[in-house]
Design a protein around this motif. Structure first.
Motif, short mmCIF file in Angstrom:
data_model
loop_
_atom_site.label_atom_id
_atom_site.label_comp_id
_atom_site.label_asym_id
_atom_site.label_seq_id
_atom_site.Cartn_x
_atom_site.Cartn_y
_atom_site.Cartn_z
N MET A 202 20.00 -13.24 -77.47
CA MET A 202 20.06 -14.68 -77.63
C MET A 202 18.66 -15.21 -77.92
O MET A 202 17.71 -14.89 -77.21
CB MET A 202 20.61 -15.28 -76.35
N ASP A 203 18.60 -15.98 -78.99
CA ASP A 203 17.32 -16.55 -79.42
C ASP A 203 16.63 -17.26 -78.25
O ASP A 203 17.18 -18.21 -77.70
CB ASP A 203 17.61 -17.55 -80.55
N GLY A 204 15.45 -16.79 -77.88
CA GLY A 204 14.70 -17.45 -76.82
C GLY A 204 14.91 -16.89 -75.44
O GLY A 204 14.24 -17.29 -74.49
N PHE A 276 26.32 -19.31 -80.29
CA PHE A 276 26.06 -20.73 -80.17
C PHE A 276 24.57 -20.92 -80.42
O PHE A 276 23.74 -20.27 -79.77
CB PHE A 276 26.45 -21.25 -78.78
N HIS A 277 24.24 -21.76 -81.36
CA HIS A 277 22.84 -21.97 -81.72
C HIS A 277 22.30 -23.17 -80.95
O HIS A 277 22.68 -24.31 -81.23
CB HIS A 277 22.74 -22.19 -83.23
N TYR A 278 21.41 -22.87 -79.99
CA TYR A 278 20.88 -23.92 -79.11
C TYR A 278 19.65 -24.59 -79.72
O TYR A 278 18.61 -24.66 -79.07
CB TYR A 278 20.53 -23.34 -77.74
N LEU A 280 17.82 -26.64 -83.60
CA LEU A 280 17.86 -26.92 -85.03
C LEU A 280 16.81 -26.01 -85.66
O LEU A 280 15.69 -25.91 -85.14
CB LEU A 280 17.44 -28.36 -85.29
N ASP A 281 17.16 -25.35 -86.75
CA ASP A 281 16.18 -24.49 -87.43
C ASP A 281 15.61 -25.23 -88.63
O ASP A 281 16.36 -25.79 -89.45
CB ASP A 281 16.85 -23.19 -87.92
N PHE A 282 14.27 -25.22 -88.72
CA PHE A 282 13.58 -25.80 -89.87
C PHE A 282 12.87 -24.68 -90.60
O PHE A 282 11.93 -24.09 -90.05
CB PHE A 282 12.56 -26.85 -89.42
N VAL A 368 10.98 -22.62 -87.90
CA VAL A 368 10.74 -23.05 -86.52
C VAL A 368 12.09 -23.37 -85.90
O VAL A 368 12.90 -24.10 -86.50
CB VAL A 368 9.84 -24.32 -86.47
N HIS A 369 12.34 -22.80 -84.74
CA HIS A 369 13.55 -23.13 -83.99
C HIS A 369 13.14 -24.23 -83.03
O HIS A 369 12.31 -24.01 -82.16
CB HIS A 369 14.05 -21.88 -83.27
N PHE A 370 13.69 -25.43 -83.22
CA PHE A 370 13.35 -26.56 -82.36
C PHE A 370 14.52 -26.82 -81.40
O PHE A 370 15.66 -26.94 -81.80
CB PHE A 370 13.09 -27.82 -83.21
ZN ZN Z 1 17.23 -21.17 -84.34
#
Ligand code: ZN
Length: 414
Positions: A202-204, A276-278, A280-282, A368-370
């Motif tokens: 999981m991302d993060g 589930f993407h927690y 916003l990706d920029f 960047v994952h914000f």
């Molecule tokens: Zn992300």
């Protein structure tokens, strides 16, 4: 009338009793549920350290289970090799027996032919049959032929029995091989599930160890920089030290929304995956400045994590409410825990490229994952799971174009 008065008195008395009963029980511990004291935070830290030890033991156990399963697979592979050899042996034995049977059939036919054609089949010599000597000879030859035939028939029966035995043995071995294949597949599945439990996907996601280090830094900040008293709440102690703000801005100047908040399905290593993407990706140019989204204090930094890379978390007080923002997959970071930042402070640079940020297994391109949650890291929560429990769609407080849309400044409204 009198009775009515009495009844109404009783009803009134009951009402008072009910009111008394419904007054909430005043808890001994009347600390604000949203803020803990330094003493409580320290106690939590000790608890989490104990948990870390338990988790380490559990991880060791999982690893031991994986190793045991791998050993079992090795044994199965050995067994399978043995079975294959046995099947080969049986097959060649069957072949040999079949050849022998064919050979015997030919032999007996030859014998029968020899005796029958030379002595009985030739009509020119039939008259000799009636001489006593020849008759005895004929009977004798017939007996030999019969005996030989019987002997060969028995032998063939025996061979056939052996062949059918071998065939059933081969079938048995094929079943055993099938069983072993199933067992092997089961073990492989088990290993991969155990490995997933060890690995973060999981991302993060963070190690408890890293989370504890972050909490220690927070305690140090409260205790030594802010000089908080042990029984003072962190809210009281940090009041005025957390710079207020009124809005959140996009963390990079130029970019594109490459992934929305929420459930998503995508291809990972050639396989369709759902999660589930927690955040916003920029996406945007690698190495560009990443800014704090609003004024705040740097709460936690995680260096080169395996799923999220360099990550910075910032505590905020925006419009009187506490928030924490997270910035993942950074190339580097240029702040430290306790730093007071404004929305124009560069906190690091954009990373996420597998070519450069090779340690980060959870990013396939520069972005960047914000991410944002309510509450402050080190007060309302102290872990990734605690952060995620309070997470919400950044779009609720941050302006960003629709998925796929680009922007060239941090403030334009969409
Ligand atoms: Zn992300």
């Amino acid at each position: 009338m009198k009775l009515l008065k009495k009844v109404s008195y009783i009803v009134f008395a009951l009402f008072i009793m009910l009111v008394e009963l419904s007054v909430p029980y005043k808890p001994q511990d009347n600390v604000d549920a949203n803020s803990m004291t330094l003493r409580q935070l320290k106690a939590k830290l000790a608890e989490e350290e104990a948990e870390l030890q338990a988790n380490k033991n559990k991880q060791n156990q999982t690893q031991a289970e994986i190793n045991a399963s791998k050993k079992k697979i090795e044994q199965i592979t050995e067994e399978k090799t043995e079975i294959a050899k046995e099947v080969d042996d049986l097959t060649s034995e069957i072949e040999t027996l079949n050849k022998e049977i064919v050979g015997m059939n030919v032999e007996i036919e030859d014998i029968i032919k020899y005796y029958q054609i030379s002595e009985i089949g030739d009509s020119a010599e039939l008259e000799y049959l009636f001489s006593a000597e020849d008759f005895t000879d004929f009977i004798y030859r017939m007996a030999i032929t019969e005996q030989l035939t019987e002997y060969n028939d028995n032998k063939i029966k025996e061979y056939n029995k052996k062949i059918s035995e071998n065939e059933s043995k081969t079938k048995e071995l094929a079943n055993k091989r099938k069983e072993l294949n199933n067992k092997e597949a089961e073990l492989e599945k088990y290993i991969s599930s155990q490995q997933t439990s060890l690995k973060k996907t999981m991302d993060g996601a963070l190690d408890i160890e890293d989370e504890i280090k972050a909490t220690k830094k927070q305690v140090d900040l409260y205790e030594n920089t802010y000089k908080c008293k042990l029984d003072e709440t962190i809210d009281e102690c940090t009041a005025g030290k957390l710079p207020a703000d009124t809005a959140f801005y996009r963390p990079i100047v130029s970019g594109r929304v490459s992934s929305n908040y929420g459930k998503r399905t995508y291809k990972l290593n050639g396989r369709w995956t759902s999660d589930f993407h927690y955040g916003l990706d920029f996406s945007g140019s690698h190495g560009q400045n990443v800014y704090a989204s609003a004024n705040g204090v740097v709460a936690a930094i995680f260096k080169k994590t395996s799923c999220g890379g360099n990550m910075v978390y910032i505590n905020h007080l925006v419009n009187g409410k506490k928030y924490t923002t997270g910035y993942y997959h950074l190339q580097n970071y240029t702040v430290k825990v306790g730093d007071v930042v404004s929305s124009s402070t560069v906190i690091g640079h954009q990373g996420g490229s597998p070519k450069y940020e090779t340690w980060d297994g959870c990013s396939t391109g520069s972005h960047v994952h914000f991410t944002i949650s309510t509450g402050n890291w080190g007060n309302e929560f102290r872990s990734y799971s605690g952060f995620i429990a309070r997470n919400f769609n950044p779009r609720n407080v941050l302006n960003a174009p629709a998925l796929g849309g680009s922007f060239t400044n941090r403030t334009r409204k969409y």
